[in-house]
Enzyme design. Structure first.
Site, PDB file in Angstrom:
ATOM      1  CB  CYS A  22      -0.937  -0.015   1.200  1.00 57.90           C
ATOM      2  SG  CYS A  22      -2.085  -1.395   1.184  1.00 57.90           S
ATOM      3  CB  THR A  23       3.809   2.489  -0.423  1.00 59.57           C
ATOM      4  OG1 THR A  23       4.699   3.541  -0.871  1.00 59.57           O
ATOM      5  CG2 THR A  23       4.504   1.152  -0.602  1.00 59.57           C
TER       6      THR A  23
END
Length: 401
Positions: A333-334
């Protein structure tokens, strides 16, 4: 760039039919052949920089090829010693050598060190005196380059690696009777592919290094040039010319008038023997761009986020579809979890596998595997026609507490 052999591709294809998570495979036959090619010479002593890939089977292959070992931590040292390698064949590098680590290394039998600071010199002397032994020491020198030329390990900024010549010149070697100051260490670049550029850098180093040895009244017997030899990550790049490197080193050795040249090879030694296999989760189009979402990303291959340079990637199966540009994204999640843009067949979909090459160095152990609690990748070796699992996949329930 190495071409995947038919037997290795068959072994990988069979593994992908059995595995559901990303994994690594290292071709040790290919590695052994490469190591013989580069170590069959008498110009430079080659050490293996264990940081590149500390897998036991890789270390054993380097050992059989006649390499000694450069370690930068207690963990790396114990991994090398656990393969039955004598501590006298270990060189301790790395900027953070505490008194405790120095004591541990001497207790385990290490006698050759690269000193990065005046403090480390004093600590090595104190430890050698306690152990009633002599240590072989190289002083690491950090040089500034003319015309604001970028230092690939530190740009124009200071780095923690060694000291400048003026700082080293303040010490008196005779104050450390248990230390044999055998030479100087210099390494300020990474992943170089231009043999002529390296030759130019090395030639620029002779005068300041020899001058420093004279200021220190050092009998300069060894010059250690570190590593920095690169491998191509792009089809536009050419492999470095090893024979040209040897010619330059022979001239450098003669001009510097030293008995020995050393180098610590990591990427150039093992980088091309490794492959990372990564299943596609889905293909999608976003703002007109083609995207592939993958099961693994920088949690297994951090280098693209650090350097901006991706590992080469191809579709494992054969495809007759037209190739189009895809941006590859991992599961984290980046937005940093990006493995680069690659030309791949347009019919690359879920359940297909991508093969990343040049992954024998700075792969899994340089990554950030625990972020988002994904399964850790398995590591396999291919040797003499057989595949062996060195580490099975490790699930979050097995490593989280």
């Amino acid at each position: 760039m190495q071409t995947l052999s038919t037997p290795v591709k068959a072994a990988i294809t069979e593994l992908t039919a059995q595995q559901h998570e990303p994994f690594y495979l290292y071709d040790l036959d290919q590695l052994a052949k490469h190591l013989k090619t580069i170590n069959d010479q008498s110009i430079v002593k080659l050490w293996y920089a264990v940081k590149a890939n500390p897998l036991s089977a890789v270390i054993q292959t380097l050992d059989q090829a006649g390499f000694d070992f450069d370690v930068a931590s207690s963990g790396e040292l114990k991994q090398v010693l656990s393969q039955g390698i004598d501590a006298k064949r270990v060189l301790n590098t790395g900027p953070a050598k505490s008194k405790q680590q120095i004591e541990e290394f001497l207790t385990l039998g290490v006698t050759t060190f690269v000193a990065e600071s005046v403090n480390q010199v004093a600590w090595l002397q104190e430890a050698a005196l306690r152990h009633d032994t002599q240590l072989r020491i190289l002083l690491r020198v950090q040089l500034r380059w003319p015309n604001n030329e970028k230092n690939p390990l530190g740009g124009d900024s200071l780095t923690p690696f060694g000291l400048g010549a003026d700082e080293w010149a303040t010490i008196s070697l005779i104050d450390y009777p248990n230390l044999d100051f055998a030479g100087l260490h210099i390494f300020q670049w990474g992943n170089m592919l231009d043999a002529s550029k390296l030759a130019s850098l090395w030639q620029q180093m002779i005068a300041p290094l020899v001058s420093l040895s004279k200021r220190l009244k050092m009998n300069l017997r060894i010059l250690d040039l570190g590593g920095g030899l690169g491998i191509p990550y792009s089809r536009e790049d050419s492999a470095i010319d090893w024979q040209a490197i040897l010619t330059s080193l022979a001239q450098f050795k003669a001009d510097a008038q030293v008995d020995e040249l050393w180098m610590e090879l990591g990427r150039y030694a093992v980088g091309e023997c490794g492959y990372y296999l990564n299943p596609i989760i889905e293909q999608k189009k976003n703002y007109g761009a083609n995207q592939l979402i993958l099961a693994g990303g920088i949690n297994h291959l951090l280098r693209p986020a650090v350097t901006g340079q991706a590992f080469p990637a191809t579709l494992l199966r054969e495809s007759q579809a037209t190739t189009v540009p895809f941006t590859l994204h991992g599961p984290l999640c980046t937005a940093l979890d990006n493995l680069g843009e690659h030309q791949l067949p347009a019919d690359a979909y879920e359940n297909d596998w991508l093969l990343f090459s040049q992954c024998g160095a700075y792969g899994f152990t340089e990554s950030m595997p625990y972020f988002l609690c994904h399964t850790l990748p398995a590591e396999f070796i291919y040797q003499a026609g057989e595949v062996r699992c060195m580490r099975a996949p490790l699930t979050p329930s097995e490593y989280l507490r």
